[in-house]
Design a protein around this motif. Sequence first.
Motif, PDB file in Angstrom:
ATOM      1  N   PHE A  25       0.831  -1.197   0.000  1.00  0.00           N
ATOM      2  CA  PHE A  25       0.000   0.000   0.000  1.00  0.00           C
ATOM      3  C   PHE A  25       0.869   1.252   0.000  1.00  0.00           C
ATOM      4  O   PHE A  25       0.592   2.221  -0.716  1.00  0.00           O
ATOM      5  CB  PHE A  25      -0.925  -0.005   1.222  1.00  0.00           C
ATOM      6  CG  PHE A  25      -1.851   1.182   1.302  1.00  0.00           C
ATOM      7  CD1 PHE A  25      -3.022   1.215   0.574  1.00  0.00           C
ATOM      8  CD2 PHE A  25      -1.540   2.265   2.120  1.00  0.00           C
ATOM      9  CE1 PHE A  25      -3.881   2.307   0.650  1.00  0.00           C
ATOM     10  CE2 PHE A  25      -2.384   3.354   2.201  1.00  0.00           C
ATOM     11  CZ  PHE A  25      -3.555   3.377   1.465  1.00  0.00           C
ATOM     12  N   SER A  41       2.301   1.867  -3.379  1.00  0.00           N
ATOM     13  CA  SER A  41       1.296   2.436  -4.279  1.00  0.00           C
ATOM     14  C   SER A  41       1.082   3.912  -4.000  1.00  0.00           C
ATOM     15  O   SER A  41       0.913   4.723  -4.921  1.00  0.00           O
ATOM     16  CB  SER A  41      -0.027   1.670  -4.138  1.00  0.00           C
ATOM     17  OG  SER A  41       0.133   0.302  -4.440  1.00  0.00           O
ATOM     18  N   ASP A  85      -9.163   0.245  -3.766  1.00  0.00           N
ATOM     19  CA  ASP A  85      -8.720  -1.095  -3.408  1.00  0.00           C
ATOM     20  C   ASP A  85      -9.870  -1.918  -2.832  1.00  0.00           C
ATOM     21  O   ASP A  85     -10.041  -3.094  -3.164  1.00  0.00           O
ATOM     22  CB  ASP A  85      -7.573  -0.998  -2.402  1.00  0.00           C
ATOM     23  CG  ASP A  85      -6.706  -2.244  -2.390  1.00  0.00           C
ATOM     24  OD1 ASP A  85      -6.489  -2.824  -3.470  1.00  0.00           O
ATOM     25  OD2 ASP A  85      -6.259  -2.643  -1.309  1.00  0.00           O
ATOM     26  N   THR A 138     -12.271  -2.817  -5.676  1.00  0.00           N
ATOM     27  CA  THR A 138     -11.730  -3.925  -6.468  1.00  0.00           C
ATOM     28  C   THR A 138     -11.878  -5.251  -5.734  1.00  0.00           C
ATOM     29  O   THR A 138     -12.243  -6.278  -6.323  1.00  0.00           O
ATOM     30  CB  THR A 138     -10.247  -3.672  -6.791  1.00  0.00           C
ATOM     31  OG1 THR A 138     -10.130  -2.432  -7.484  1.00  0.00           O
ATOM     32  CG2 THR A 138      -9.683  -4.788  -7.644  1.00  0.00           C
ATOM     33  N   ALA A 157      -6.667  -6.588  -6.195  1.00  0.00           N
ATOM     34  CA  ALA A 157      -6.580  -5.782  -4.979  1.00  0.00           C
ATOM     35  C   ALA A 157      -5.358  -6.204  -4.171  1.00  0.00           C
ATOM     36  O   ALA A 157      -4.793  -7.287  -4.364  1.00  0.00           O
ATOM     37  CB  ALA A 157      -7.847  -5.938  -4.147  1.00  0.00           C
ATOM     38  N   LEU A 158      -4.941  -5.334  -3.271  1.00  0.00           N
ATOM     39  CA  LEU A 158      -3.822  -5.671  -2.403  1.00  0.00           C
ATOM     40  C   LEU A 158      -4.183  -6.865  -1.524  1.00  0.00           C
ATOM     41  O   LEU A 158      -5.333  -7.006  -1.103  1.00  0.00           O
ATOM     42  CB  LEU A 158      -3.451  -4.469  -1.537  1.00  0.00           C
ATOM     43  CG  LEU A 158      -2.969  -3.221  -2.286  1.00  0.00           C
ATOM     44  CD1 LEU A 158      -2.725  -2.074  -1.318  1.00  0.00           C
ATOM     45  CD2 LEU A 158      -1.698  -3.519  -3.070  1.00  0.00           C
ATOM     46  N   THR A 174      -6.086  -6.172   1.808  1.00  0.00           N
ATOM     47  CA  THR A 174      -7.466  -5.730   1.609  1.00  0.00           C
ATOM     48  C   THR A 174      -8.343  -6.885   1.150  1.00  0.00           C
ATOM     49  O   THR A 174      -9.483  -7.039   1.615  1.00  0.00           O
ATOM     50  CB  THR A 174      -7.519  -4.597   0.572  1.00  0.00           C
ATOM     51  OG1 THR A 174      -6.623  -3.559   0.955  1.00  0.00           O
ATOM     52  CG2 THR A 174      -8.917  -4.028   0.465  1.00  0.00           C
TER      53      THR A 174
END
Length: 265
Positions: A64, A67, A92, A95, A109-110, A113
Motif C-alpha cells: 500500500f 502504491s 482497493d 476492487t 486488490a492488495l 485488503t
Amino acid sequence: AQPFVLQTNRSLIPVANEVHWPVVTTSTSTNHPEASSGMEFCSILSHSPDKNLDWVNVKEDGLFEQSVAKMCDEECFSTPIIALRAQLLINDYITALTSTVRERIQPVALPETQAIVNKLVHTPVTSLRGYGVMIVIRCYDKVLGLEVFSKLKAIRNSLGLQYRFEVIFDNGDNSLSISDHFQKRLKIWGIDCYGNQGVGLCYEDLENLPCLVIMTGRARPNVRLPSSLSHIDLRLCHTPLNRTLYESDLSIINSYRHVSSSYRY
C-alpha cells in the motif's frame, strides 16, 4: 508523574521503562511535500486467532505504501497526501468487493485488503445463524470518512450485497444507525435497537453483525468494541499530529477481553 515532569523537565520513570515511537525509516515519496512530514502510523490490526489472548496482530502494508509513493510522484503536489491515500484505499476496497462477487475476475486488490473483504463477505454465508465479523476503517477526518462511506456503500448495493453486510458511518457524535433489515436481524438475536431509553445502538449491540464501520473523529468515550471485531484498518491514519488518537485506538482494541462463548460461527 506529569506535574513533576512539567515543573522539573525530568521524569521519574526509568529510561528502561520508557516506550518511544520509532523514527520514520520509510518515506512514501521524496517529491511530495507531505511525504516525510513526521511519523507514519499505517497498519492493520487484527485479533489473534487464539480467542483466549487479548493481544492483536499488527501488520504493515508495504504494498500500500509503495502504491501511495507511486501516486505521489504522478499526482499534482496540491493534492493532500491523505486524499491520495483515501482514493487508493477506496479503489482497493471496490476492487476487492468486485472480485469477491464476480469470481471470474482476476483479483488485483492488495492482498491485505482482499483478505479483509473475503472474511467480511464469506463469513455470514458459512454461519448457521448468519453471524459475521466487524471491520473498522479508521479515518480521523469526518468529511473524508463520509466520502469513503458513501462510495463503499454504493458499490455494496450495486453488487447486491446490501443484505450480506451493513456499512455504518460513525461520526463520534450521534448514535449508530443501521438499515431496517439488520435491525430485524438484531431483534431476532434478542437485541432491542432502541430499547435503551431511546439512546440507540452502541458498538456492543453489533455483536456478530456483519458490518463495515467507517469510524471518524475522536473515538467515543468508554467505547467497547464487540468480540466479533476482526480488523481495524489504520491506513488512513497518516497525520503525525493525531498520535494521541492513534494511541487511543490501540488501547481500545487491546483492552477488550474476549469471551469465547459469545463469539461462535
